[in-house]
Design a protein around this motif. Structure first.
Motif, PDB file in Angstrom:
ATOM      1  N   UNK A 254       0.851  -1.302   0.080  1.00 14.59           N
ATOM      2  CA  UNK A 254       0.093  -0.203   0.021  1.00 14.59           C
ATOM      3  C   UNK A 254       1.056   1.184   0.107  1.00 14.59           C
ATOM      4  N   UNK A 255       2.046   1.231   0.978  1.00 17.24           N
ATOM      5  CA  UNK A 255       2.826   2.268   1.030  1.00 17.24           C
ATOM      6  C   UNK A 255       3.504   2.646  -0.387  1.00 17.24           C
ATOM      7  N   UNK A 256       4.004   1.568  -1.156  1.00 17.37           N
ATOM      8  CA  UNK A 256       4.490   1.657  -2.414  1.00 17.37           C
ATOM      9  C   UNK A 256       3.676   2.196  -3.400  1.00 17.37           C
ATOM     10  N   UNK A 257       2.548   1.679  -3.518  1.00 21.36           N
ATOM     11  CA  UNK A 257       1.515   2.240  -4.356  1.00 21.36           C
ATOM     12  C   UNK A 257       0.986   3.574  -4.325  1.00 21.36           C
ATOM     13  N   UNK A 258       0.862   4.131  -3.060  1.00 24.18           N
ATOM     14  CA  UNK A 258       0.591   5.553  -2.919  1.00 24.18           C
ATOM     15  C   UNK A 258       1.808   6.291  -3.325  1.00 24.18           C
ATOM     16  N   UNK A 259       2.994   6.010  -3.056  1.00 23.75           N
ATOM     17  CA  UNK A 259       4.369   6.629  -3.271  1.00 23.75           C
ATOM     18  C   UNK A 259       4.315   6.715  -5.258  1.00 23.75           C
ATOM     19  N   UNK A 288      -4.560  13.920 -13.634  1.00 25.77           N
ATOM     20  CA  UNK A 288      -3.867  14.297 -12.355  1.00 25.77           C
ATOM     21  C   UNK A 288      -5.050  14.416 -11.115  1.00 25.77           C
ATOM     22  N   UNK A 289      -6.239  14.771 -11.565  1.00 26.32           N
ATOM     23  CA  UNK A 289      -7.410  14.954 -10.956  1.00 26.32           C
ATOM     24  C   UNK A 289      -7.717  13.290 -10.320  1.00 26.32           C
ATOM     25  N   UNK A 290      -7.506  12.150 -11.225  1.00 29.35           N
ATOM     26  CA  UNK A 290      -7.873  10.984 -10.834  1.00 29.35           C
ATOM     27  C   UNK A 290      -6.795  10.608 -10.057  1.00 29.35           C
ATOM     28  N   UNK A 291      -5.513  10.574 -10.395  1.00 30.06           N
ATOM     29  CA  UNK A 291      -4.416  10.227  -9.457  1.00 30.06           C
ATOM     30  C   UNK A 291      -4.428  10.945  -8.268  1.00 30.06           C
ATOM     31  N   UNK A 292      -4.892  12.134  -7.902  1.00 27.01           N
ATOM     32  CA  UNK A 292      -5.026  12.631  -6.543  1.00 27.01           C
ATOM     33  C   UNK A 292      -5.909  11.667  -5.759  1.00 27.01           C
ATOM     34  N   UNK A 293      -6.812  11.178  -6.344  1.00 24.23           N
ATOM     35  CA  UNK A 293      -7.834  10.513  -5.638  1.00 24.23           C
ATOM     36  C   UNK A 293      -7.311   9.108  -5.160  1.00 24.23           C
ATOM     37  N   UNK A 295      -5.577   7.655  -3.017  1.00 24.09           N
ATOM     38  CA  UNK A 295      -5.656   7.018  -1.490  1.00 24.09           C
ATOM     39  C   UNK A 295      -7.178   6.894  -1.073  1.00 24.09           C
ATOM     40  N   UNK A 296      -8.129   6.969  -1.533  1.00 25.66           N
ATOM     41  CA  UNK A 296      -9.282   6.604  -1.450  1.00 25.66           C
ATOM     42  C   UNK A 296      -9.636   5.141  -1.952  1.00 25.66           C
ATOM     43  N   UNK A 297      -8.589   4.700  -2.846  1.00 19.92           N
ATOM     44  CA  UNK A 297      -8.909   3.265  -3.239  1.00 19.92           C
ATOM     45  C   UNK A 297      -7.855   2.353  -2.588  1.00 19.92           C
ATOM     46  N   UNK A 298      -6.704   3.098  -2.300  1.00 20.26           N
ATOM     47  CA  UNK A 298      -5.362   2.183  -2.009  1.00 20.26           C
ATOM     48  C   UNK A 298      -5.381   1.849  -0.359  1.00 20.26           C
ATOM     49  N   UNK A 332     -12.779  -3.998  -1.730  1.00 19.92           N
ATOM     50  CA  UNK A 332     -11.892  -3.020  -1.729  1.00 19.92           C
ATOM     51  C   UNK A 332     -10.915  -3.298  -3.020  1.00 19.92           C
ATOM     52  N   UNK A 333     -10.660  -4.538  -2.991  1.00 23.37           N
ATOM     53  CA  UNK A 333      -9.495  -4.728  -4.295  1.00 23.37           C
ATOM     54  C   UNK A 333     -10.179  -4.713  -5.196  1.00 23.37           C
ATOM     55  N   UNK A 334     -11.576  -4.983  -5.483  1.00 24.79           N
ATOM     56  CA  UNK A 334     -12.246  -4.654  -6.827  1.00 24.79           C
ATOM     57  C   UNK A 334     -12.357  -3.301  -7.148  1.00 24.79           C
ATOM     58  N   UNK A 335     -12.522  -2.416  -6.080  1.00 23.76           N
ATOM     59  CA  UNK A 335     -12.589  -0.948  -6.309  1.00 23.76           C
ATOM     60  C   UNK A 335     -11.230  -0.476  -6.754  1.00 23.76           C
TER      61      UNK A 335
END
Length: 746
Positions: A254-259, A288-293, A295-298, A332-335
């Motif tokens: 999760x930390x690696x995906x967020x970074x 960029x707008x999608x990438x900013x969101x 954390x809500x999925x990871x 959560x994994x599906x989202x």
């Protein structure tokens, strides 16, 4: 701040600079020697020319005086000639002859004086030229001297900074070594305490095992080692441990995906257009707008697996049919998979936009195309993982039986495919970053963001590799039969699991009320303490050994740089001395040359002789420099040899002491082995005696029981005989009484 191996990192650079400095010093010494030789030759020629000028000046003065005398004589002779015109012809003729002689002599003297004036002018011009050349050469030498002095000052400052940095590193390492020693002592004390606790626990466990063995042998007719509830508890412990390890790996992922998503968003704002200078394209704005969101999925991935880990307790049965929290993790994994599918087209379009930028080369275009295929592959692997995780979560909601072994095997294969795909994407990103470094329009901000993005990809590769390896290593546990009863092919449902746990609690309460033994949790806790103490002791021993090796290596580096600093200091002192000598020579040369008076010739010659004497001193000083350097190195190495000899003697004494201790320990070990064998033999004999006594006791008990039964039968027969006899006696008494009554009546 720098890490501990600072000296080792700067060592090659310092050595290269030291070699360059040595070469420059040797070249400058050679140039200085040649310049001094040329200056000496010029001084000698200058002294010769000044001597010639002095001699010519003296000769010119003599000739001038001679001309004045001749002119006076001519004037006197003219006056006499005017007075003696009236005299005879012979005296006038004699005067004319004398006059012609004087005229010839005067003409010769004039010519000689003219020639001497020409020579004097030529010598003066040559002297001026030589003086100008020497002045120019002196200025050049002064500039070279200033440059060399600046180089020497810079190197001195650098060496002083290096020495200060090494001293600070040494102090920091000493403090760290002292801290490590204190920690090692504390760890040794804790290890000794843990060993004492372990010995006490072992003795207590041995006592309780003996007591339990005695009770089991005497009271329990069977050994229930295949207890169903014991298998449940062991499976719970394994499941809890596996879930805890998986949770740590999921947190790293999760930390690696967020970074990765965050640094990708930063890169979109920087390249190919910088948002701080000009607006980026609408496509990248949406991306960029999608990438900013992200954390809500990871973040829910970590939260869902944390809930799954917390749901595995001793009061529950953990199988696919009873793990309800697996459904939330699957959702959560599906989202998150849907999020990857949503941003995939924007990722591909963003790479195409980078390819269409003006500074993009053919190699970069090829790498961008490879990255597009990598991103498609990663998204497809995540979709496969989502399908298998959903399939595993189905039995907790529906009465459905799936082929568990096949699903888990395919899931392990998908995890390996994910690791390979991310590793390939990381490799292509690294190659792309190396190509981007060659572009002329690259900025520092883009380089920093790219480095951070590569670091997050490395973390992502490492975490996926750990997860795939962990899942493959525990595949046997995941595909095992779980908690189903022996001989049963029907999977458990939650109601069956609840009733089974209730029966387990009743059985545990019954056993706890009937017997007093060591609780299983306490035994497991003692085992964990023993294992952790042993592992921590081994780890701390390795850390102490590594720290000692590092300290020894740093001490060697410190000695080397101290020697280099001393040699540099000696070279600096010698160079300062040489520069001072050159300055004194130049001052002497400048102070003696501009004096034009003839009376100062001796002083000038003396000053030039002094300069000539000073020109020969650097060779002696150079020899002394080499000798002092060799003497300094010899003294340093002799002191170092003395220290090493002392350390060797101390090490030898310690080795002898340790050898004697090892021999004593070996003897004690042999004695202990012998005593252990003796005690084992005694225990074996005692067990045989106990078995024999138990057999005798059993035989005696059986004989006593047989005797008691026989005596009981005999007593029963005697009682029956007595009762019969009593009945006969009573009958006889009644018969005798009846006969007596008849006799009386007669």
């Amino acid at each position: 701040q720098l890490s501990i191996p600072l000296g080792s990192a700067y060592q090659p650079l310092l050595r290269a600079q030291n070699q360059v400095l040595k070469k420059a010093v040797v070249d400058e010494q050679a140039n200085s020697a040649s310049f001094k030789e040329q200056l000496k030759l010029r001084d000698q020629s200058l002294r010769k020319q000044e001597q010639e000028m002095d001699s010519l000046s003296f000769r010119n003065q003599q000739l001038a005086k001679r001309v004045e005398l001749l002119q006076e004589e001519l004037a006197v002779s003219d006056a006499k000639g005017k007075k003696g015109k009236s005299k005879a012809d012979s005296p006038s003729q004699h005067g004319l002859e004398t006059q012609s002689v004087f005229d010839e002599d005067l003409q010769k003297k004039i010519e000689e004086n003219e020639r001497l004036h020409i020579q004097f002018y030529d010598a003066d011009e040559q002297h001026r030229k030589q003086e100008a050349e020497l002045t120019t050469r002196l200025q050049e030498l002064e500039k070279d001297l200033e440059q060399h002095q600046a180089v020497v000052d810079g190197l001195t400052t650098k060496y002083m900074e290096t020495i200060e940095r090494l001293q600070s590193d040494k102090a920091r390492l000493e403090v760290k070594a002292q801290t490590l020693e204190r920690e090692a002592k504390e760890c040794r004390m804790r290890t000794e305490e843990c060993q004492q606790q372990v010995r006490r626990c072992q003795s207590e466990l041995n006592r309780q095992v003996k007591q339990s063995s005695t009770v089991i042998q005497e009271k329990v007719p069977f050994n229930d080692t295949t207890d169903f509830y014991l298998r449940i508890f062991m499976s719970f412990l394994k499941a809890r441990d596996v879930a805890g390890q998986a949770l740590s790996f999921i947190q790293d992922l999760v930390a690696a995906l967020l970074n990765f998503h965050s640094y990708t968003e930063q890169r979109v704002h920087i390249y190919p257009l910088d948002s701080s200078i000009e607006p980026i394209s609408p496509l990248n704005q949406k991306f960029s707008q999608y990438l900013h969101e992200n954390a809500a999925y990871v973040r829910p991935l970590e939260d869902g697996f944390l809930q799954l880990h917390q749901s595995i307790t001793e009061d529950t049965v953990t199988v696919l049919e009873t793990v309800v929290k697996l459904k939330s993790f699957a959702d959560n994994f599906s989202s998150y998979t849907h999020f990857l599918q949503k941003i995939l087209p924007y990722q591909l379009k963003s790479l195409e936009e980078e390819c269409n930028a003006s500074p993009c080369t053919a190699a970069l275009i090829a790498k961008n195309q490879e990255l597009q295929s990598d991103m498609k592959k990663v998204t497809s692997v995540f979709e496969k993982l989502q399908s298998y995780i959903k399939l595993l979560a189905l039995p907790s909601r529906l009465t459905l039986k799936i082929h568990t072994i096949s699903v888990f095997t395919q899931l392990a294969a998908c995890l390996h495919s994910l690791h390979d795909a991310i590793k390939e994407m990381s490799k292509h990103y690294n190659q792309k970053a190396s190509f981007e470094q060659e572009l002329p329009t690259i900025t520092q901000k883009l380089c920093t963001t790219t480095e951070c993005l590569l670091g997050s990809l490395g973390s992502l590769t490492s975490s996926t590799g750990k997860i795939s390896t962990f899942f493959s290593n525990n595949l046997d546990f995941f595909t095992s039969s779980g908690y189903s009863p022996r001989g049963s092919t029907v999977a458990l449902n939650p109601l069956q699991a609840e009733s089974m746990l209730a029966n387990k609690k009743k059985a545990a309460a019954y056993i706890h009320g009937r017997t007093q033994s060591v609780p299983y949790r306490e035994a497991l806790s003692n085992r964990r303490i023993l294992t952790s103490s042993t592992e921590s002791r081994e780890g701390l021993t390795q850390q102490v050994q590594q720290s000692q090796d590092k300290i020894a290596r740093l001490e060697q580096e410190k000695e080397h740089w101290l020697l280099e600093a001393q040699l540099g200091k000696v070279r600096l002192e010698k160079e300062n001395q040489r520069i001072a000598d050159l300055e004194s020579q130049l001052a002497a040369a400048l102070g003696g040359s501009p004096n034009p008076r003839p009376a100062a010739a001796s002083t000038l010659s003396e000053s030039h002789e002094e300069v000539g004497m000073l020109c020969t001193t650097p060779t002696v000083e150079h020899v002394g420099d080499e000798e002092s350097r060799e003497q300094l190195i010899k003294t340093h190495y002799m002191a170092r040899v003395g220290e090493l000899t002392t350390q060797l003697q101390i090490s030898d004494s310690k080795a002898v002491h340790f050898h004697s201790e090892c021999r004593a320990l070996a003897k004690r070990l042999a004695i202990a082995e012998k005593s252990r064998e003796t005690l084992s033999e005694e225990v074996r004999l005692a067990n045989q005696n106990v078995t024999r006594l138990q057999d005798e006791l059993t035989t005696t008990k059986r004989s006593y029981e047989d005797q008691l039964s026989m005596m009981s039968d005999h007593l029963c027969s005697m009682n029956e005989t007595l009762s019969k006899q009593r009945e006969e006696i009573d009958t006889l008494k009644l018969g005798s009484k009846g006969s007596a009554k008849k006799n009386k009546s007669r």
